[in-house]
Write an enzyme that holds these catalytic residues in place. Structure first.
Site, mmCIF file in Angstrom:
data_model
loop_
_atom_site.group_PDB
_atom_site.id
_atom_site.type_symbol
_atom_site.label_atom_id
_atom_site.label_comp_id
_atom_site.label_asym_id
_atom_site.label_seq_id
_atom_site.Cartn_x
_atom_site.Cartn_y
_atom_site.Cartn_z
ATOM 1 N N ASN A 1 0.825 -1.215 0.000
ATOM 2 C CA ASN A 1 0.000 0.000 0.000
ATOM 3 C C ASN A 1 0.858 1.263 0.000
ATOM 4 O OD1 ASN A 1 -2.242 -1.620 0.092
ATOM 5 N ND2 ASN A 1 -2.589 -1.384 2.287
ATOM 6 N N THR B 1 -16.888 36.794 -32.231
ATOM 7 C CA THR B 1 -17.721 36.279 -31.152
ATOM 8 C C THR B 1 -18.851 35.509 -31.820
ATOM 9 O OG1 THR B 1 -19.193 38.208 -31.028
ATOM 10 C CG2 THR B 1 -17.196 38.257 -29.676
ATOM 11 N N HIS B 2 -19.250 34.388 -31.227
ATOM 12 C CA HIS B 2 -20.292 33.526 -31.797
ATOM 13 C C HIS B 2 -19.917 33.058 -33.205
ATOM 14 C CE1 HIS B 2 -22.928 34.878 -28.495
ATOM 15 N NE2 HIS B 2 -22.470 36.101 -28.772
ATOM 16 N N SER C 1 -5.050 12.446 -47.318
ATOM 17 C CA SER C 1 -6.219 11.577 -47.380
ATOM 18 C C SER C 1 -5.865 10.282 -48.086
ATOM 19 C CB SER C 1 -7.352 12.290 -48.133
ATOM 20 O OG SER C 1 -8.366 11.381 -48.490
ATOM 21 N N ASN D 1 -4.764 17.237 -44.317
ATOM 22 C CA ASN D 1 -5.674 17.339 -43.178
ATOM 23 C C ASN D 1 -4.933 17.739 -41.903
ATOM 24 O OD1 ASN D 1 -7.857 16.367 -44.773
ATOM 25 N ND2 ASN D 1 -7.064 14.287 -44.509
ATOM 26 N N TYR E 1 -7.500 0.989 3.151
ATOM 27 C CA TYR E 1 -7.254 0.586 1.770
ATOM 28 C C TYR E 1 -8.340 -0.363 1.277
ATOM 29 C CZ TYR E 1 -5.388 -1.655 -2.340
ATOM 30 O OH TYR E 1 -5.258 -2.138 -3.621
ATOM 31 N N GLN F 1 -6.933 -0.063 -7.081
ATOM 32 C CA GLN F 1 -6.002 -0.578 -8.084
ATOM 33 C C GLN F 1 -6.306 0.001 -9.460
ATOM 34 O OE1 GLN F 1 -4.925 -4.811 -8.010
ATOM 35 N NE2 GLN F 1 -5.646 -4.941 -10.121
ATOM 36 N N LYS G 1 -4.611 3.399 -11.396
ATOM 37 C CA LYS G 1 -3.329 3.525 -12.088
ATOM 38 C C LYS G 1 -3.513 3.719 -13.586
ATOM 39 C CE LYS G 1 -1.404 -0.201 -10.263
ATOM 40 N NZ LYS G 1 -0.390 -1.206 -9.895
#
Length: 429
Positions: A112, A157-158, A280, A288, A319, A324, A327
């Site tokens: 641990n 904007t937008h 492509s 691309n 624990y 586990q 990770k």
């Protein structure tokens, strides 16, 4: 699989159950393995200080731990399914080479606190890398802001044309964003920088473990004091690190969106370095922007990892094996996230602006805000000035350089305050 550390006489091990318990743990532990070895060395030194090991035993352990690290890096030692996990592999190797001295290495520690200390060391390394790449990205952006600051760029904007902006404003925005991200990474690293080694399974042991020594030897800033909190902190530190990573990836996502739009034929403002594009498989005319599209997508790995760990933490104290699974989440998040971010500085250095296209996109409507503010400065109430400036009949093609030069509010085109940003960045070095 080698003899399990916890296996006792008369206890039958079911292979299917053991496979479920181990899962991909031993493979994931390859990420932690060198840090686990370092922690084992510091722990052995501490055991010698309190009389559990003699000088010769410590020398042998240090020699074999160094050899194990070298063998692992060279591929001569492979961490694979013959071991339950990386912790077991270290002990098995030491017992094979040193006999009883190897059997002493686990005195006063648990798997641990082994995983906790390896996790902290790994996160410190990744957060340092995160802070470094954010600082580098900010420095590139500041340098380009200083050189290209006066070049006009449409501001949106937008996704609609809004006002005249500049490359200086665009670059300065990303510089300040990545300065904030670097600062957050460094602050998070400072919080993670606590040594849990010596907390054992979360309740301490009946030995005067040399925790101050292991804290210093492993380069931690402080000791994580409470043995019980060492277990309770698991998940919290990982989520904090992911959140720091996410902050940078959110900025990367928005920057990548800009570049995705600006490289399109409809905008045509930017040319990417050729190595950041692909062709492509069917359309011969295509190049691309795949790299920036995957940069844009990388935040998803961090978001998913944070959610996964958060969902594991609905647990009482102490624990629990659920942890586990944390990770894989942090490995995936930092693997993909840092992989994307570490490509960014060179992209920023080498992208090319198409200034003619940028200037051509500035239409008369984009000077309307300047007109409204000018009328207000002349004494007209702003709401009336706004109404008058909204009339297309009053619009005329303006001078973008003059518009930018008049934008004197702090932080805007004529007052970017790049020196202030540079000072903040330098303070993070």
């Amino acid at each position: 699989m080698s003899q399990l550390l916890w296996q006792k006489p008369g206890v039958q091990v079911d292979a299917r159950i053991q496979q479920f318990l181990a899962g991909e743990d031993v493979i994931l532990d390859r990420e932690f393995f060198l840090f686990d070895i370092d922690a084992s060395r510091a722990h052995a030194q501490g055991l010698q200080q309190i009389g559990i090991l003699d000088a010769d035993e410590l020398a042998g352990l240090e020699r074999e731990l160094t050899a194990l690290a070298e063998d692992f890096k060279a591929g001569r030692f492979v961490l694979d399914e013959q071991y339950e996990d990386g912790h077991s592999a270290i002990e098995v190797r030491l017992v094979e080479r040193l006999g009883d001295a190897g059997k002493k290495i686990h005195t006063g520690r648990s798997r641990n606190d082994q995983i906790l200390v390896a996790t902290r060391l790994w996160l410190k390394d990744r957060l340092a890398r995160l802070a470094a790449v954010c600082r580098e990205s900010a420095q590139v952006a500041l340098a380009r802001a200083g050189v290209e600051g006066a070049m006009p760029l449409p501001g949106y904007t937008h996704l609609q044309r809004a006002v005249v902006s500049s490359l200086g404003m665009w670059w300065a925005a990303w510089a300040e964003g990545f300065i904030d991200d670097a600062q957050r990474a460094q602050q998070t690293l400072g919080w993670v920088d606590a040594n849990p080694l010596g907390s054992a399974a979360g309740y301490g042991v009946n030995l005067p473990l040399a925790r101050e020594h292991t804290t210093s030897a492993l380069g931690f800033g402080r000791m994580q004091v409470s043995a019980a909190y060492a277990q309770l902190s698991r998940g919290k530190f990982e989520m904090a690190a992911i959140e720091a990573l996410s902050s940078a990836l959110l900025d990367l996502r928005r920057l990548a969106w800009d570049l995705s739009l600006f490289t399109s034929a409809e905008f045509g403002f930017v040319a990417l370095p050729s190595q950041y594009t692909t062709g492509s498989s069917i359309m011969p005319n295509k190049r691309n922007p795949d790299v920036i599209e995957l940069m844009r997508a990388s935040y998803s790995a961090a978001a998913a990892a944070r959610t996964e760990i958060e969902q594991l933490l609905s647990l009482p104290s102490g624990y629990h094996r659920d942890l586990q699974f944390s990770k894989g989440a942090i490995f995936h998040a930092f693997g993909r996230g840092l992989g994307a971010l570490e490509l960014l500085p060179d992209l920023l250095r080498n992208l090319e602006w198409k200034t003619e296209a940028m200037r051509a996109a500035l239409d008369p409507s984009m000077y309307a805000t300047d007109l409204a503010v000018d009328l207000a400065r002349q004494g007209l109430p702003f709401r009336e000035a706004y109404r008058q400036a909204a009339d297309p009949a009053r619009w005329a093609q303006g001078d973008p350089e003059a518009s930018l030069a008049a934008r004197t509010s702090p932080g805007s085109a004529a007052d970017l305050r790049l020196a202030e940003l540079q000072q903040r960045l330098d303070a993070l070095q």
